[in-house]
Design a protein around this motif. Structure first.
Motif, PDB file in Angstrom:
ATOM      1  N   GLY A  21       0.830  -1.198   0.000  1.00  0.00           N
ATOM      2  CA  GLY A  21       0.000   0.000   0.000  1.00  0.00           C
ATOM      3  C   GLY A  21       0.861   1.243   0.000  1.00  0.00           C
ATOM      4  N   ASP A  22       0.193   2.379   0.021  1.00  0.00           N
ATOM      5  CA  ASP A  22       0.930   3.639  -0.062  1.00  0.00           C
ATOM      6  C   ASP A  22       0.579   4.586   1.077  1.00  0.00           C
ATOM      7  N   ALA A  23      -0.001   4.036   2.148  1.00  0.00           N
ATOM      8  CA  ALA A  23      -0.362   4.866   3.292  1.00  0.00           C
ATOM      9  C   ALA A  23      -0.266   4.029   4.565  1.00  0.00           C
ATOM     10  N   GLY A  24      -0.104   4.722   5.679  1.00  0.00           N
ATOM     11  CA  GLY A  24      -0.112   4.041   6.960  1.00  0.00           C
ATOM     12  C   GLY A  24      -1.536   3.705   7.377  1.00  0.00           C
ATOM     13  N   ALA A  25      -1.664   3.064   8.513  1.00  0.00           N
ATOM     14  CA  ALA A  25      -2.984   2.718   9.038  1.00  0.00           C
ATOM     15  C   ALA A  25      -3.696   3.994   9.474  1.00  0.00           C
ATOM     16  N   PRO A  26      -4.951   4.181   9.044  1.00  0.00           N
ATOM     17  CA  PRO A  26      -5.705   5.359   9.489  1.00  0.00           C
ATOM     18  C   PRO A  26      -5.858   5.366  11.013  1.00  0.00           C
ATOM     19  N   LEU A  27      -5.773   6.560  11.594  1.00  0.00           N
ATOM     20  CA  LEU A  27      -5.879   6.719  13.042  1.00  0.00           C
ATOM     21  C   LEU A  27      -6.962   7.731  13.401  1.00  0.00           C
ATOM     22  N   ASP A  28      -7.597   7.518  14.550  1.00  0.00           N
ATOM     23  CA  ASP A  28      -8.517   8.499  15.125  1.00  0.00           C
ATOM     24  C   ASP A  28      -7.697   9.460  15.978  1.00  0.00           C
ATOM     25  N   LYS A  29      -8.215  10.674  16.195  1.00  0.00           N
ATOM     26  CA  LYS A  29      -7.498  11.670  16.998  1.00  0.00           C
ATOM     27  C   LYS A  29      -7.128  11.141  18.379  1.00  0.00           C
ATOM     28  N   ASP A  30      -8.042  10.414  19.026  1.00  0.00           N
ATOM     29  CA  ASP A  30      -7.765   9.925  20.380  1.00  0.00           C
ATOM     30  C   ASP A  30      -6.680   8.844  20.404  1.00  0.00           C
ATOM     31  N   GLU A  31      -6.396   8.238  19.252  1.00  0.00           N
ATOM     32  CA  GLU A  31      -5.358   7.206  19.200  1.00  0.00           C
ATOM     33  C   GLU A  31      -3.944   7.804  19.212  1.00  0.00           C
ATOM     34  N   ILE A  32      -3.819   9.083  18.887  1.00  0.00           N
ATOM     35  CA  ILE A  32      -2.516   9.738  18.852  1.00  0.00           C
ATOM     36  C   ILE A  32      -1.891   9.748  20.253  1.00  0.00           C
ATOM     37  N   LYS A  33      -2.655  10.144  21.248  1.00  0.00           N
ATOM     38  CA  LYS A  33      -2.154  10.173  22.631  1.00  0.00           C
ATOM     39  C   LYS A  33      -1.830   8.757  23.106  1.00  0.00           C
TER      40      LYS A  33
ATOM     41  N   ILE B 297       9.850   6.389  13.519  1.00  0.00           N
ATOM     42  CA  ILE B 297       8.973   6.921  14.573  1.00  0.00           C
ATOM     43  C   ILE B 297       9.670   8.054  15.317  1.00  0.00           C
ATOM     44  N   GLU B 298      10.942   7.901  15.602  1.00  0.00           N
ATOM     45  CA  GLU B 298      11.642   8.946  16.346  1.00  0.00           C
ATOM     46  C   GLU B 298      11.916  10.175  15.479  1.00  0.00           C
ATOM     47  N   ALA B 299      11.946  10.009  14.174  1.00  0.00           N
ATOM     48  CA  ALA B 299      12.130  11.152  13.267  1.00  0.00           C
ATOM     49  C   ALA B 299      10.801  11.847  12.945  1.00  0.00           C
ATOM     50  N   GLU B 300       9.725  11.045  12.752  1.00  0.00           N
ATOM     51  CA  GLU B 300       8.456  11.606  12.287  1.00  0.00           C
ATOM     52  C   GLU B 300       7.381  11.675  13.365  1.00  0.00           C
ATOM     53  N   GLY B 301       7.524  10.877  14.415  1.00  0.00           N
ATOM     54  CA  GLY B 301       6.514  10.818  15.463  1.00  0.00           C
ATOM     55  C   GLY B 301       5.785   9.488  15.433  1.00  0.00           C
ATOM     56  N   THR B 302       5.027   9.207  16.493  1.00  0.00           N
ATOM     57  CA  THR B 302       4.290   7.943  16.576  1.00  0.00           C
ATOM     58  C   THR B 302       3.124   7.918  15.601  1.00  0.00           C
ATOM     59  N   SER B 303       2.766   9.081  15.069  1.00  0.00           N
ATOM     60  CA  SER B 303       1.744   9.194  14.032  1.00  0.00           C
ATOM     61  C   SER B 303       2.142  10.350  13.132  1.00  0.00           C
ATOM     62  N   VAL B 304       1.551  10.380  11.938  1.00  0.00           N
ATOM     63  CA  VAL B 304       1.820  11.468  10.995  1.00  0.00           C
ATOM     64  C   VAL B 304       0.512  11.996  10.439  1.00  0.00           C
ATOM     65  N   LYS B 305       0.561  13.240   9.967  1.00  0.00           N
ATOM     66  CA  LYS B 305      -0.602  13.854   9.329  1.00  0.00           C
ATOM     67  C   LYS B 305      -0.321  13.922   7.833  1.00  0.00           C
ATOM     68  N   THR B 306      -1.265  13.455   7.030  1.00  0.00           N
ATOM     69  CA  THR B 306      -1.087  13.466   5.576  1.00  0.00           C
ATOM     70  C   THR B 306      -1.316  14.871   5.028  1.00  0.00           C
ATOM     71  N   VAL B 307      -1.025  15.056   3.747  1.00  0.00           N
ATOM     72  CA  VAL B 307      -1.270  16.347   3.099  1.00  0.00           C
ATOM     73  C   VAL B 307      -2.761  16.691   3.098  1.00  0.00           C
ATOM     74  N   PHE B 308      -3.619  15.675   3.277  1.00  0.00           N
ATOM     75  CA  PHE B 308      -5.063  15.899   3.318  1.00  0.00           C
ATOM     76  C   PHE B 308      -5.559  16.118   4.748  1.00  0.00           C
ATOM     77  N   GLY B 309      -4.629  16.089   5.712  1.00  0.00           N
ATOM     78  CA  GLY B 309      -5.002  16.307   7.104  1.00  0.00           C
ATOM     79  C   GLY B 309      -5.431  15.054   7.845  1.00  0.00           C
ATOM     80  N   ASP B 310      -5.332  13.897   7.183  1.00  0.00           N
ATOM     81  CA  ASP B 310      -5.684  12.638   7.846  1.00  0.00           C
ATOM     82  C   ASP B 310      -4.522  12.178   8.713  1.00  0.00           C
ATOM     83  N   LEU B 311      -4.846  11.425   9.755  1.00  0.00           N
ATOM     84  CA  LEU B 311      -3.827  10.885  10.652  1.00  0.00           C
ATOM     85  C   LEU B 311      -3.593   9.420  10.322  1.00  0.00           C
ATOM     86  N   GLU B 312      -2.338   9.000  10.372  1.00  0.00           N
ATOM     87  CA  GLU B 312      -2.009   7.603  10.090  1.00  0.00           C
ATOM     88  C   GLU B 312      -0.678   7.234  10.735  1.00  0.00           C
ATOM     89  N   THR B 313      -0.383   5.939  10.723  1.00  0.00           N
ATOM     90  CA  THR B 313       0.901   5.475  11.246  1.00  0.00           C
ATOM     91  C   THR B 313       1.993   5.829  10.236  1.00  0.00           C
TER      92      THR B 313
END
Length: 190
Positions: free
Chosen positions: A33-45, A66-82
């Motif tokens: 695939g070309d994206a990480g797993a979709p995440l909900d806002k509450d899953e970030i914490k 993970i240490e360079a980008e964070g435990t989650s990332v925000k896509t150019v569309f504003g979605d959260l993913e691994t």
């Protein structure tokens, strides 16, 4: 499609069969695939909180991302993913002795290190939930890499909604799932 409370549900989740077949697919959904797993806002914490306990199970490449980008990332569309390693596998992927991709988060859960199984989108797969302002769409996401899961599900006669029962209850609750079962039973009778 049918409505259950504030959800619009695809009949595919009742009519199609599915059981993950890791021995056949080797966990390709976590690698391809070309994206990480979709995440909900509450899953970030949650990811931030559990990372120290998950980290010892992860591969060096995953830790670096993970240490360079964070435990989650925000896509150019504003979605959260691994985050992903080199735009490919999820940063939380680990491999067993048979080179099958497994979730490092779920492994930490299985070992009793954390109480959170894994991101809900992973737990629900092959169901994808899309939230809209007034309702949520609950759909089956067909992907070629899961053909062996469809075959095994058909052999075992396990519809998608039964395969992901625990995750559906986690997302929508016991009452919602009980209503889904009633709809499924009614459809089988007709």
């Amino acid at each position: 499609m049918f409505q259950l409370g504030k959800t619009i549900v695809s009949e595919d989740i009742i009519e199609k069969d599915f059981v993950c077949n890791l021995s056949a697919c080797k966990g390709a959904c976590c690698v391809d695939g070309d994206a990480g797993a979709p995440l909900d806002k509450d899953e970030i914490k949650i990811l931030d909180d559990i990372y120290p306990k998950v980290k010892p199970l992860l591969r060096k490449e995953g830790i670096e991302v993970i240490e360079a980008e964070g435990t989650s990332v925000k896509t150019v569309f504003g979605d959260l993913e691994t985050p992903l390693i080199n735009g490919a596998e999820c940063a939380y992927v680990i491999f067993d002795e048979k080179n099958t991709a497994l979730c490092g988060i779920e492994e930490a859960y299985n070992q009793g290190e954390i109480e959170w199984k894994k991101p809900l989108s992973c737990h629900l797969y092959p169901i994808r939930v899309k939230d809209y302002s007034e309702f949520s769409g609950v759909n089956y996401e067909k992907w070629d890499i899961c053909d062996s899961a469809c075959t095994l599900g058909k052999e075992l006669q396990v519809p998608i909604y039964k395969f992901v029962k625990e995750a559906l209850i986690r997302k929508f609750g016991e009452d919602w799932y009980a209503e889904l079962e009633k709809v499924a039973e009614h459809k089988l009778e007709s």
